[in-house]
Structures are given as C-alpha cells and as structure tokens.
Scaffold this active site. Structure first.
Site, PDB file in Angstrom:
ATOM      1  N   LYS A  11       1.542  22.779 -12.916  1.00 47.30           N
ATOM      2  CA  LYS A  11       1.398  23.725 -14.029  1.00 47.30           C
ATOM      3  C   LYS A  11       0.121  24.571 -13.896  1.00 47.30           C
ATOM      4  O   LYS A  11      -0.747  24.291 -13.051  1.00 47.30           O
ATOM      5  CB  LYS A  11       1.401  22.937 -15.345  1.00 47.30           C
ATOM      6  CG  LYS A  11       2.743  22.248 -15.623  1.00 47.30           C
ATOM      7  CD  LYS A  11       2.786  21.665 -17.027  1.00 47.30           C
ATOM      8  CE  LYS A  11       4.144  21.048 -17.329  1.00 47.30           C
ATOM      9  NZ  LYS A  11       4.258  20.630 -18.743  1.00 47.30           N
ATOM     10  N   TYR A  51      12.754  26.549 -20.062  1.00 44.71           N
ATOM     11  CA  TYR A  51      12.589  25.494 -21.080  1.00 44.71           C
ATOM     12  C   TYR A  51      13.523  25.689 -22.279  1.00 44.71           C
ATOM     13  O   TYR A  51      13.245  25.163 -23.357  1.00 44.71           O
ATOM     14  CB  TYR A  51      11.134  25.460 -21.560  1.00 44.71           C
ATOM     15  CG  TYR A  51      10.190  24.722 -20.629  1.00 44.71           C
ATOM     16  CD1 TYR A  51      10.311  23.350 -20.420  1.00 44.71           C
ATOM     17  CD2 TYR A  51       9.150  25.382 -19.981  1.00 44.71           C
ATOM     18  CE1 TYR A  51       9.446  22.657 -19.599  1.00 44.71           C
ATOM     19  CE2 TYR A  51       8.263  24.692 -19.141  1.00 44.71           C
ATOM     20  CZ  TYR A  51       8.428  23.326 -18.966  1.00 44.71           C
ATOM     21  OH  TYR A  51       7.560  22.637 -18.160  1.00 44.71           O
ATOM     22  N   PHE A  59       7.007  22.891 -30.340  1.00 48.48           N
ATOM     23  CA  PHE A  59       6.040  23.212 -29.283  1.00 48.48           C
ATOM     24  C   PHE A  59       6.537  24.291 -28.318  1.00 48.48           C
ATOM     25  O   PHE A  59       5.831  24.661 -27.395  1.00 48.48           O
ATOM     26  CB  PHE A  59       5.661  21.938 -28.510  1.00 48.48           C
ATOM     27  CG  PHE A  59       6.832  21.189 -27.909  1.00 48.48           C
ATOM     28  CD1 PHE A  59       7.402  21.583 -26.711  1.00 48.48           C
ATOM     29  CD2 PHE A  59       7.348  20.067 -28.551  1.00 48.48           C
ATOM     30  CE1 PHE A  59       8.461  20.887 -26.154  1.00 48.48           C
ATOM     31  CE2 PHE A  59       8.418  19.366 -28.008  1.00 48.48           C
ATOM     32  CZ  PHE A  59       8.974  19.773 -26.805  1.00 48.48           C
ATOM     33  N   ARG A  87       8.804  10.457 -12.087  1.00 48.97           N
ATOM     34  CA  ARG A  87       8.402  10.272 -13.487  1.00 48.97           C
ATOM     35  C   ARG A  87       7.385   9.129 -13.621  1.00 48.97           C
ATOM     36  O   ARG A  87       6.459   9.202 -14.434  1.00 48.97           O
ATOM     37  CB  ARG A  87       9.629  10.047 -14.366  1.00 48.97           C
ATOM     38  CG  ARG A  87      10.456  11.325 -14.448  1.00 48.97           C
ATOM     39  CD  ARG A  87      11.692  11.180 -15.294  1.00 48.97           C
ATOM     40  NE  ARG A  87      11.390  11.085 -16.722  1.00 48.97           N
ATOM     41  CZ  ARG A  87      11.051  12.121 -17.475  1.00 48.97           C
ATOM     42  NH1 ARG A  87      10.923  13.319 -16.950  1.00 48.97           N
ATOM     43  NH2 ARG A  87      10.818  11.952 -18.756  1.00 48.97           N
ATOM     44  N   THR A  93       4.280  11.836 -20.871  1.00 53.74           N
ATOM     45  CA  THR A  93       4.094  13.268 -21.165  1.00 53.74           C
ATOM     46  C   THR A  93       2.713  13.545 -21.736  1.00 53.74           C
ATOM     47  O   THR A  93       2.049  14.512 -21.345  1.00 53.74           O
ATOM     48  CB  THR A  93       5.176  13.731 -22.183  1.00 53.74           C
ATOM     49  OG1 THR A  93       6.459  13.425 -21.628  1.00 53.74           O
ATOM     50  CG2 THR A  93       5.070  15.210 -22.464  1.00 53.74           C
ATOM     51  N   ARG A 104      -0.868  12.366 -14.630  1.00 53.51           N
ATOM     52  CA  ARG A 104      -1.297  12.886 -15.941  1.00 53.51           C
ATOM     53  C   ARG A 104      -2.520  12.138 -16.474  1.00 53.51           C
ATOM     54  O   ARG A 104      -3.353  12.729 -17.164  1.00 53.51           O
ATOM     55  CB  ARG A 104      -0.130  12.839 -16.912  1.00 53.51           C
ATOM     56  CG  ARG A 104       0.889  13.957 -16.615  1.00 53.51           C
ATOM     57  CD  ARG A 104       2.168  13.725 -17.336  1.00 53.51           C
ATOM     58  NE  ARG A 104       3.085  14.858 -17.278  1.00 53.51           N
ATOM     59  CZ  ARG A 104       4.383  14.752 -17.515  1.00 53.51           C
ATOM     60  NH1 ARG A 104       4.905  13.574 -17.831  1.00 53.51           N
ATOM     61  NH2 ARG A 104       5.160  15.806 -17.451  1.00 53.51           N
ATOM     62  N   ASN A 114      -0.494  19.308 -19.225  1.00 51.41           N
ATOM     63  CA  ASN A 114      -0.321  17.957 -18.670  1.00 51.41           C
ATOM     64  C   ASN A 114      -0.011  17.988 -17.168  1.00 51.41           C
ATOM     65  O   ASN A 114       0.573  17.065 -16.627  1.00 51.41           O
ATOM     66  CB  ASN A 114       0.714  17.160 -19.469  1.00 51.41           C
ATOM     67  CG  ASN A 114       2.111  17.746 -19.385  1.00 51.41           C
ATOM     68  OD1 ASN A 114       2.306  18.850 -18.875  1.00 51.41           O
ATOM     69  ND2 ASN A 114       3.091  17.013 -19.876  1.00 51.41           N
ATOM     70  N   HIS A 117       5.294  18.944 -14.263  1.00 50.42           N
ATOM     71  CA  HIS A 117       6.614  18.749 -14.875  1.00 50.42           C
ATOM     72  C   HIS A 117       7.507  18.092 -13.838  1.00 50.42           C
ATOM     73  O   HIS A 117       7.411  18.400 -12.650  1.00 50.42           O
ATOM     74  CB  HIS A 117       7.229  20.096 -15.282  1.00 50.42           C
ATOM     75  CG  HIS A 117       8.705  19.996 -15.572  1.00 50.42           C
ATOM     76  ND1 HIS A 117       9.186  19.558 -16.778  1.00 50.42           N
ATOM     77  CD2 HIS A 117       9.785  20.221 -14.793  1.00 50.42           C
ATOM     78  CE1 HIS A 117      10.519  19.543 -16.730  1.00 50.42           C
ATOM     79  NE2 HIS A 117      10.907  19.944 -15.526  1.00 50.42           N
ATOM     80  N   GLU A 128      17.600  22.451 -12.528  1.00 47.50           N
ATOM     81  CA  GLU A 128      16.234  22.975 -12.398  1.00 47.50           C
ATOM     82  C   GLU A 128      15.928  23.396 -10.960  1.00 47.50           C
ATOM     83  O   GLU A 128      15.233  24.389 -10.751  1.00 47.50           O
ATOM     84  CB  GLU A 128      15.235  21.922 -12.886  1.00 47.50           C
ATOM     85  CG  GLU A 128      15.314  21.708 -14.392  1.00 47.50           C
ATOM     86  CD  GLU A 128      14.262  20.738 -14.922  1.00 47.50           C
ATOM     87  OE1 GLU A 128      14.115  20.673 -16.148  1.00 47.50           O
ATOM     88  OE2 GLU A 128      13.595  20.055 -14.117  1.00 47.50           O
TER      89      GLU A 128
HETATM   90  P1  CMP Z   1       7.316  18.944 -19.507  1.00 48.47           P
HETATM   91  O1  CMP Z   1       7.701  17.788 -18.689  1.00 48.47           O
HETATM   92  O2  CMP Z   1       6.963  20.205 -18.784  1.00 48.47           O
HETATM   93  O3  CMP Z   1       8.516  19.279 -20.526  1.00 48.47           O
HETATM   94  C1  CMP Z   1       8.287  19.985 -21.738  1.00 48.47           C
HETATM   95  C2  CMP Z   1       6.835  20.106 -22.068  1.00 48.47           C
HETATM   96  O4  CMP Z   1       6.544  20.388 -23.409  1.00 48.47           O
HETATM   97  C3  CMP Z   1       6.148  18.784 -21.801  1.00 48.47           C
HETATM   98  O5  CMP Z   1       6.078  18.546 -20.419  1.00 48.47           O
HETATM   99  C4  CMP Z   1       4.815  19.007 -22.519  1.00 48.47           C
HETATM  100  O6  CMP Z   1       3.860  19.659 -21.688  1.00 48.47           O
HETATM  101  C5  CMP Z   1       5.191  19.973 -23.643  1.00 48.47           C
HETATM  102  N1  CMP Z   1       5.080  19.361 -24.964  1.00 48.47           N
HETATM  103  C6  CMP Z   1       4.239  19.741 -25.944  1.00 48.47           C
HETATM  104  N2  CMP Z   1       4.385  18.983 -27.028  1.00 48.47           N
HETATM  105  C7  CMP Z   1       5.362  18.082 -26.761  1.00 48.47           C
HETATM  106  C8  CMP Z   1       5.967  17.016 -27.483  1.00 48.47           C
HETATM  107  N3  CMP Z   1       5.601  16.714 -28.736  1.00 48.47           N
HETATM  108  N4  CMP Z   1       6.929  16.285 -26.871  1.00 48.47           N
HETATM  109  C9  CMP Z   1       7.327  16.580 -25.614  1.00 48.47           C
HETATM  110  N5  CMP Z   1       6.789  17.592 -24.879  1.00 48.47           N
HETATM  111  C10 CMP Z   1       5.811  18.326 -25.438  1.00 48.47           C
END
Ligand code: CMP
Length: 140
Positions: A11, A51, A59, A87, A93, A104, A114, A117, A128
C-alpha cells in the site's frame, strides 16, 4: 493443499517508507513466489472499483482516498496454500491486533495504513488477480 495464487498489494504507506523490498523478502523467506509485479498509481476510480465490495462500509471513502494517495505495488503471489499463508504472514487487519512478527505488526501504522492487502478467498483471489494482470503477465 494445492498450489494457489493470491493478489497482494503493497500500500502507499509501504512505498512512501521505501520498505517494499523488506516486505518482498518476508514473502520469499516464507515460500511465496512473486510471479507478477507492477508499481502503479491507482486513480480514485480504480481504487473505488477494486474495493467495490466495501462500498457500503463506513471506511470506504477513506480507504479509497488512501489507496489513491501514492504509488502501490500490485503482485500475484504463488505457493502451496498461498491465500491462507499470505493472510497469516500479513497478520490481522488492524496492526494493533496483529500477531508479533507479522507484516502488519512490524510495519502497519493504522487500520487504513496497514501496509499490505491480500485476497481473502480463492474466488476473490481470481477476481483480484484478473483486475490487475493479464495471464501473459503472470510468469509462474
Ligand atoms: P484490506 O485488506 O486492504 O481490505 C480493506 C481495507 O479497509 C482493510 O485492508 C483496511 O485497511 C481498511 N479498513 C479500514 N477500516 C476497516 C474496518 N473497520 N474493517 C476492515 N477493514 C477496514
């Protein structure tokens, strides 16, 4: 178990801090092969499309703003059990909840920033990967 492919994104917080090589080293040390990779600056429309599954989540707007705020590195990773393996290596996350030693936990700044992804299922991984790569750009 079988050989799988998963989509990974380093990211904007990772490219900003020049730590993409450190993260790639963690993938490779854990047996994930980088079989496609490209550095791109997503437009806001591309981030919103990528997304779209989160479009009703609170968010979504901040996420799309962040993901189009700087370059990202999009990658296809391959290994046995690649989706779950990635993962585990990424960690939870929210970096504050991520297990010690995960990407992370090591590098994440916040739940938005974070660092990485990774696809969450075989179906999502296929979608994806196809979002970013043609089959001819993936060299396994
Ligand atoms: P990612 O794996 O890129 O998928 C969606 C992204 O939304 C996640 O990582 C986070 O960076 C972001 N995000 C922000 N707030 C939340 C939340 N409450 N729950 C899940 N993802 C979130």
């Amino acid at each position: 178990m079988s050989i799988e492919r998963t989509l990974s994104i380093l990211k904007p917080d990772a490219t900003a801090r020049n730590i993409t090589g450190k993260i790639n080293a963690i993938f490779e040390e854990n047996g994930l092969r980088i079989i496609a990779q490209r550095r791109v600056f997503l437009t806001r429309a591309e981030a919103e499309r990528f997304y779209i599954i989160h479009k009703d989540r609170p968010f979504y707007t901040d996420l799309c703003t962040f993901m189009s705020s700087g370059p990202v590195v999009v990658q296809a990773l391959e290994s046995e059990n690649a989706i779950a393996k990635n993962r585990t290596i990424m960690g939870a996350t929210n970096p504050r909840e991520a297990a010690a030693g995960t990407i992370r936990a090591l590098f994440g700044l916040s739940i938005d920033q974070n660092t990485v992804h990774g696809s969450d299922s075989a179906e999502t991984a296929a979608q994806e990967i196809a979002f970013f790569f043609r089959e001819t750009e993936i060299v396994g």
